[in-house]
Design a protein around this motif. Structure first.
Motif, PDB file in Angstrom:
ATOM      1  N   ALA A 116      61.372 -26.556  58.646  1.00  0.00           N
ATOM      2  CA  ALA A 116      61.800 -25.814  57.453  1.00  0.00           C
ATOM      3  C   ALA A 116      61.976 -24.333  57.759  1.00  0.00           C
ATOM      4  CB  ALA A 116      60.784 -26.008  56.332  1.00  0.00           C
ATOM      5  N   SER A 117      61.114 -23.772  58.582  1.00  0.00           N
ATOM      6  CA  SER A 117      61.252 -22.350  58.920  1.00  0.00           C
ATOM      7  C   SER A 117      62.521 -22.107  59.730  1.00  0.00           C
ATOM      8  CB  SER A 117      60.021 -21.865  59.687  1.00  0.00           C
ATOM      9  OG  SER A 117      59.897 -22.512  60.941  1.00  0.00           O
ATOM     10  N   ARG A 118      62.872 -23.053  60.606  1.00  0.00           N
ATOM     11  CA  ARG A 118      64.131 -22.935  61.348  1.00  0.00           C
ATOM     12  C   ARG A 118      65.324 -22.995  60.390  1.00  0.00           C
ATOM     13  NH1 ARG A 118      63.592 -26.936  66.625  1.00  0.00           N
ATOM     14  NH2 ARG A 118      61.485 -26.318  67.273  1.00  0.00           N
ATOM     15  N   LEU A 119      65.215 -23.866  59.416  1.00  0.00           N
ATOM     16  CA  LEU A 119      66.296 -24.026  58.445  1.00  0.00           C
ATOM     17  C   LEU A 119      66.506 -22.734  57.650  1.00  0.00           C
ATOM     18  CD1 LEU A 119      67.984 -26.648  57.716  1.00  0.00           C
ATOM     19  CD2 LEU A 119      66.567 -26.773  55.673  1.00  0.00           C
ATOM     20  N   LEU A 120      65.436 -22.126  57.187  1.00  0.00           N
ATOM     21  CA  LEU A 120      65.549 -20.872  56.431  1.00  0.00           C
ATOM     22  C   LEU A 120      66.091 -19.751  57.306  1.00  0.00           C
ATOM     23  CD1 LEU A 120      62.218 -20.955  54.376  1.00  0.00           C
ATOM     24  CD2 LEU A 120      64.530 -21.357  53.520  1.00  0.00           C
ATOM     25  N   SER A 121      65.645 -19.711  58.552  1.00  0.00           N
ATOM     26  CA  SER A 121      66.140 -18.701  59.489  1.00  0.00           C
ATOM     27  C   SER A 121      67.634 -18.862  59.729  1.00  0.00           C
ATOM     28  CB  SER A 121      65.378 -18.822  60.813  1.00  0.00           C
ATOM     29  OG  SER A 121      65.915 -17.981  61.797  1.00  0.00           O
ATOM     30  N   ALA A 122      68.086 -20.106  59.926  1.00  0.00           N
ATOM     31  CA  ALA A 122      69.511 -20.365  60.150  1.00  0.00           C
ATOM     32  C   ALA A 122      70.331 -20.015  58.918  1.00  0.00           C
ATOM     33  CB  ALA A 122      69.725 -21.829  60.533  1.00  0.00           C
ATOM     34  N   TRP A 123      69.806 -20.329  57.739  1.00  0.00           N
ATOM     35  CA  TRP A 123      70.523 -19.998  56.507  1.00  0.00           C
ATOM     36  C   TRP A 123      70.700 -18.485  56.369  1.00  0.00           C
ATOM     37  CZ3 TRP A 123      73.701 -21.965  53.198  1.00  0.00           C
ATOM     38  CH2 TRP A 123      73.916 -21.346  51.967  1.00  0.00           C
ATOM     39  N   HIS A 124      69.674 -17.731  56.704  1.00  0.00           N
ATOM     40  CA  HIS A 124      69.778 -16.270  56.675  1.00  0.00           C
ATOM     41  C   HIS A 124      70.844 -15.779  57.651  1.00  0.00           C
ATOM     42  CE1 HIS A 124      68.299 -12.139  57.880  1.00  0.00           C
ATOM     43  NE2 HIS A 124      68.527 -11.996  56.599  1.00  0.00           N
ATOM     44  N   ALA A 125      70.893 -16.394  58.830  1.00  0.00           N
ATOM     45  CA  ALA A 125      71.914 -16.017  59.814  1.00  0.00           C
ATOM     46  C   ALA A 125      73.318 -16.276  59.279  1.00  0.00           C
ATOM     47  CB  ALA A 125      71.696 -16.782  61.118  1.00  0.00           C
ATOM     48  N   LEU A 126      73.523 -17.420  58.652  1.00  0.00           N
ATOM     49  CA  LEU A 126      74.836 -17.727  58.082  1.00  0.00           C
ATOM     50  C   LEU A 126      75.235 -16.695  57.036  1.00  0.00           C
ATOM     51  CD1 LEU A 126      74.658 -21.611  57.592  1.00  0.00           C
ATOM     52  CD2 LEU A 126      76.033 -20.370  59.273  1.00  0.00           C
ATOM     53  N   ARG A 127      74.280 -16.265  56.220  1.00  0.00           N
ATOM     54  CA  ARG A 127      74.577 -15.271  55.188  1.00  0.00           C
ATOM     55  C   ARG A 127      74.972 -13.933  55.817  1.00  0.00           C
ATOM     56  NH1 ARG A 127      76.490 -16.905  51.303  1.00  0.00           N
ATOM     57  NH2 ARG A 127      75.993 -14.984  50.189  1.00  0.00           N
ATOM     58  N   LEU A 128      74.413 -13.617  56.970  1.00  0.00           N
ATOM     59  CA  LEU A 128      74.779 -12.388  57.663  1.00  0.00           C
ATOM     60  C   LEU A 128      76.164 -12.492  58.302  1.00  0.00           C
ATOM     61  CD1 LEU A 128      71.400 -11.513  59.426  1.00  0.00           C
ATOM     62  CD2 LEU A 128      72.455 -10.281  57.521  1.00  0.00           C
ATOM     63  N   LEU A 129      76.500 -13.677  58.801  1.00  0.00           N
ATOM     64  CA  LEU A 129      77.782 -13.868  59.492  1.00  0.00           C
ATOM     65  C   LEU A 129      78.963 -13.947  58.529  1.00  0.00           C
ATOM     66  CD1 LEU A 129      76.599 -16.471  62.149  1.00  0.00           C
ATOM     67  CD2 LEU A 129      77.410 -14.153  62.637  1.00  0.00           C
ATOM     68  N   ALA A 130      78.712 -14.401  57.317  1.00  0.00           N
ATOM     69  CA  ALA A 130      79.781 -14.499  56.307  1.00  0.00           C
ATOM     70  C   ALA A 130      79.207 -14.072  54.957  1.00  0.00           C
ATOM     71  CB  ALA A 130      80.332 -15.921  56.258  1.00  0.00           C
ATOM     72  N   PRO A 131      78.910 -12.776  54.807  1.00  0.00           N
ATOM     73  CA  PRO A 131      78.122 -12.308  53.652  1.00  0.00           C
ATOM     74  C   PRO A 131      78.815 -12.438  52.307  1.00  0.00           C
ATOM     75  CG  PRO A 131      78.929 -10.451  54.955  1.00  0.00           C
ATOM     76  CD  PRO A 131      79.216 -11.687  55.746  1.00  0.00           C
ATOM     77  N   THR A 132      80.133 -12.513  52.291  1.00  0.00           N
ATOM     78  CA  THR A 132      80.844 -12.572  51.010  1.00  0.00           C
ATOM     79  C   THR A 132      81.205 -13.995  50.593  1.00  0.00           C
ATOM     80  OG1 THR A 132      83.018 -12.306  52.051  1.00  0.00           O
ATOM     81  CG2 THR A 132      81.819 -10.287  51.442  1.00  0.00           C
ATOM     82  N   GLU A 133      80.837 -14.980  51.420  1.00  0.00           N
ATOM     83  CA  GLU A 133      81.258 -16.358  51.175  1.00  0.00           C
ATOM     84  C   GLU A 133      80.176 -17.154  50.452  1.00  0.00           C
ATOM     85  OE1 GLU A 133      84.222 -17.325  51.797  1.00  0.00           O
ATOM     86  OE2 GLU A 133      84.944 -15.724  53.109  1.00  0.00           O
ATOM     87  N   THR A 134      80.592 -17.956  49.483  1.00  0.00           N
ATOM     88  CA  THR A 134      79.658 -18.843  48.794  1.00  0.00           C
ATOM     89  C   THR A 134      79.123 -19.907  49.740  1.00  0.00           C
ATOM     90  OG1 THR A 134      80.855 -18.512  46.727  1.00  0.00           O
ATOM     91  CG2 THR A 134      79.375 -20.411  46.841  1.00  0.00           C
ATOM     92  N   ASN A 135      80.004 -20.437  50.586  1.00  0.00           N
ATOM     93  CA  ASN A 135      79.624 -21.431  51.582  1.00  0.00           C
ATOM     94  C   ASN A 135      79.907 -20.835  52.957  1.00  0.00           C
ATOM     95  OD1 ASN A 135      79.360 -23.614  53.351  1.00  0.00           O
ATOM     96  ND2 ASN A 135      80.126 -25.091  51.851  1.00  0.00           N
ATOM     97  N   PRO A 136      78.946 -20.102  53.522  1.00  0.00           N
ATOM     98  CA  PRO A 136      79.232 -19.377  54.771  1.00  0.00           C
ATOM     99  C   PRO A 136      79.561 -20.274  55.952  1.00  0.00           C
ATOM    100  CG  PRO A 136      76.894 -19.270  54.207  1.00  0.00           C
ATOM    101  CD  PRO A 136      77.588 -19.852  53.027  1.00  0.00           C
ATOM    102  N   GLN A 137      78.874 -21.406  56.066  1.00  0.00           N
ATOM    103  CA  GLN A 137      79.169 -22.289  57.197  1.00  0.00           C
ATOM    104  C   GLN A 137      80.587 -22.824  57.108  1.00  0.00           C
ATOM    105  OE1 GLN A 137      76.450 -25.220  59.376  1.00  0.00           O
ATOM    106  NE2 GLN A 137      77.471 -26.538  57.898  1.00  0.00           N
ATOM    107  N   GLN A 138      81.002 -23.235  55.918  1.00  0.00           N
ATOM    108  CA  GLN A 138      82.356 -23.751  55.751  1.00  0.00           C
ATOM    109  C   GLN A 138      83.389 -22.682  56.056  1.00  0.00           C
ATOM    110  OE1 GLN A 138      83.032 -27.123  54.994  1.00  0.00           O
ATOM    111  NE2 GLN A 138      84.993 -26.399  55.802  1.00  0.00           N
ATOM    112  N   ALA A 139      83.102 -21.443  55.658  1.00  0.00           N
ATOM    113  CA  ALA A 139      84.038 -20.351  55.929  1.00  0.00           C
ATOM    114  C   ALA A 139      84.188 -20.120  57.429  1.00  0.00           C
ATOM    115  CB  ALA A 139      83.552 -19.074  55.247  1.00  0.00           C
ATOM    116  N   LEU A 140      83.086 -20.174  58.162  1.00  0.00           N
ATOM    117  CA  LEU A 140      83.143 -19.983  59.611  1.00  0.00           C
ATOM    118  C   LEU A 140      83.887 -21.131  60.283  1.00  0.00           C
ATOM    119  CD1 LEU A 140      79.484 -18.739  60.048  1.00  0.00           C
ATOM    120  CD2 LEU A 140      81.546 -17.348  60.262  1.00  0.00           C
ATOM    121  N   LEU A 141      83.660 -22.345  59.810  1.00  0.00           N
ATOM    122  CA  LEU A 141      84.405 -23.498  60.326  1.00  0.00           C
ATOM    123  C   LEU A 141      85.899 -23.348  60.047  1.00  0.00           C
ATOM    124  CD1 LEU A 141      82.065 -26.430  59.244  1.00  0.00           C
ATOM    125  CD2 LEU A 141      82.723 -25.920  61.580  1.00  0.00           C
ATOM    126  N   ASP A 142      86.230 -22.935  58.827  1.00  0.00           N
ATOM    127  CA  ASP A 142      87.635 -22.806  58.441  1.00  0.00           C
ATOM    128  C   ASP A 142      88.369 -21.790  59.310  1.00  0.00           C
ATOM    129  OD1 ASP A 142      87.271 -24.678  56.461  1.00  0.00           O
ATOM    130  OD2 ASP A 142      87.135 -23.238  54.816  1.00  0.00           O
TER     131      ASP A 142
END
Length: 376
Positions: A116-142
Motif C-alpha cells: 500500500a505504501s508503494r501504491l501511494l508513493s506511485a500515485w504521488h509520482a503520477l500526480r507530479l508527472l501529469a499535475p493537471t490531468e484527472t487520470n495522470p497515468q492515462q494521459a502519460l500513456l496517451d
C-alpha cells in the motif's frame, strides 16, 4: 532455478503480465486484466467468495461508511486483502480519493502496509508527472501512443496494445534479424525503433518503478543534490520527476526516436530540463558532476566498464552515483548482453565498492542503488 524478472514486480496495471495474485496473511485472490477480481480464485479463512464479493460491491458503489464498517474495521485476512484490492482498483481507475482512502487503511495493516505504501508513493509520482490531468497515468500513456502513431503510421489500437514491458522491443528486434554482436546494427536499432517509447512507458509506469524513483529522489534530497545528470534518460520519466521536485536536470541519450519523445514531453518543474545527445562510445563529462543517474543502461552495453570508468572520471569527490542494472535478467530481455550474466546483484555491489564507492541505498526492497564516491 532462477526466478523470472517479473515474479516480484509490483505491477497492478498489467504492463508486465496479464494477471497478478494479491494477498494478505492467509487470504489471496487473482486479479486479471480482462475480468478484474476473479472471485473463483478467492481464498480466505472464515470468508466465502460470496461474502467477500458483497463487501467489495458495497465499497465500489461508495455506500456510506456505516454500511461498510465491517470492511474498514475488521481484522480478518479477507478484509485486509479487500482493502488492498480496493486501493489497487482505485489506482487503475484514477479514483484519487479512493486511492488515498483505501491506501491509508491498507498502510495501517502490517499485512498490506508495504504494498500500500508503494501504491501511494506511485500515485504521488503520477500526480507530479501529469499535475493537471484527472487520470495522470492515462494521459502519460496517451502521449506515448500519439507520438508513435504520428511517426510510424500504425493505428491507435495497434500501438495501444503494444504498451507492454519487453514485448514490442523483442518483436521489432527479431523482425530485423540482427545480432547483438553486430554493433552498428544494435546502435541503429536504438536510434530508429519506436518500440522503446512503448516499452519504457510501460516499464516506467509500473508501481514498482515509480516507487523506486520516489525512494531515490528522497535520498538525493537528504544528500543535498541540486543538479543531476541523467545518462541514458530514455523517455525522461526520472528526469521529469526529478525536475518536478525542484532539481536542475541535464538528460543525455543517443539521438533516437526515444529521446525525441522525451524532449517532446511538457515541462513539470521550475527548471526546464536540458537535453544533450551522446554518442554510442562513452566519454567523460566536461566538468565534475555532483550526481549521475544511470538506470537500466549497463546491461545493454557490450562494455559497461567503459561507461563506469567515465562516471569515475566525471563525478566530483563525494559525488553521488545512482545505478540500476539487470545483468542477470537475460532470458526475459532480448537486448541484454548474455556475457554479463552472473555480474548482477551483490556481485555488482562488491564491484562498486572495489571502485571506491560506498552505498547510501543498496537494498533488495529497491532495484535502484545509490552510491557515494569515496574521497580517499
Amino acid at each position: 532455478m532462477s526466478k523470472s524478472y517479473y515474479e516480484d514486480i509490483y505491477d497492478v496495471c498489467f504492463f508486465s503480465r496479464p494477471s497478478y495474485v494479491a494477498h494478505a496473511g492467509a487470504a489471496s485472490c487473482t486479479i486479471s486484466r480482462t475480468t478484474g477480481l476473479e472471485w473463483n480464485s478467492w481464498s480466505a479463512p472464515s470468508q466465502t467468495p460470496q461474502q467477500a464479493q458483497e463487501l467489495f460491491n458495497r465499497a465500489v458503489k461508495c455506500e456510506s461508511p456505516e454500511e461498510i464498517r465491517t470492511l474498514t474495521t475488521s481484522c480478518s485476512d479477507g478484509c485486509a486483502l479487500l482493502r488492498l484490492v480496493l486501493a489497487e482498483r482505485a489506482y487503475r481507475f484514477a479514483c484519487g480519493a479512493d486511492v488515498i482512502r483505501w491506501g491509508r487503511l491498507a498502510c495501517a495493516d502490517e499485512r498490506t502496509a508495504e504494498r500500500a505504501s508503494r501504491l501511494l508513493s506511485a500515485w504521488h509520482a503520477l500526480r507530479l508527472l501529469a499535475p493537471t490531468e484527472t487520470n495522470p497515468q492515462q494521459a502519460l500513456l496517451d502521449r506515448a501512443v500519439a507520438f508513435v502513431c504520428s511517426k510510424s503510421g500504425r493505428t491507435e489500437s495497434q500501438v495501444r496494445d503494444s504498451v507492454l514491458v519487453e514485448s514490442p522491443v523483442r518483436e521489432d528486434w527479431l523482425s530485423r534479424g540482427a545480432s547483438l554482436s553486430e554493433h552498428a546494427k544494435v546502435v541503429d536499432f536504438y536510434r530508429t525503433t519506436f518500440s522503446y517509447v512503448l516499452e519504457l512507458t510501460a516499464a516506467n509506469l509500473q508501481v514498482e518503478t515509480l516507487n523506486n524513483y520516489q525512494t531515490v529522489l528522497r535520498i538525493l534530497k537528504y544528500a543535498g543534490v541540486r543538479l543531476l545528470a541523467d545518462y541514458g534518460a530514455g523517455i525522461g520519466t526520472f528526469a521529469r520527476l526529478a525536475a518536478a521536485k525542484g532539481l536542475d536536470v541535464h538528460a543525455f541519450d543517443l539521438d533516437s526516436e526515444t529521446f525525441q519523445f522525451a524532449q517532446s514531453q511538457p515541462s513539470c518543474g521550475r527548471h526546464p530540463i536540458r537535453y544533450s545527445v551522446v554518442e554510442s562510445h562513452p566519454s567523460p563529462m566536461q566538468s565534475p558532476v555532483d550526481c549521475i543517474v544511470c538506470t537500466e543502461v549497463l546491461e545493454h552495453l557490450p562494455d559497461p566498464d567503459a561507461l563506469l570508468d567515465c562516471f569515475d572520471q566525471s563525478l566530483a569527490p563525494s559525488g553521488i552515483l545512482v545505478l540500476s542494472e539487470s545483468f542477470d535478467d537475460i532470458d526475459d530481455f532480448c537486448m541484454h548482453f548474455p556475457e554479463h550474466k552472473g555480474r548482477g546483484g551483490s556481485v555488482f555491489s562488491r564491484e562498486m565498492c572495489q571502485r571506491g564507492y560506498r552505498p547510501l541505498l543498496d537494498s533488495p526492497e529497491c532495484h535502484i542503488r545509490v552510491f557515494v564516491k569515496s574521497t580517499a
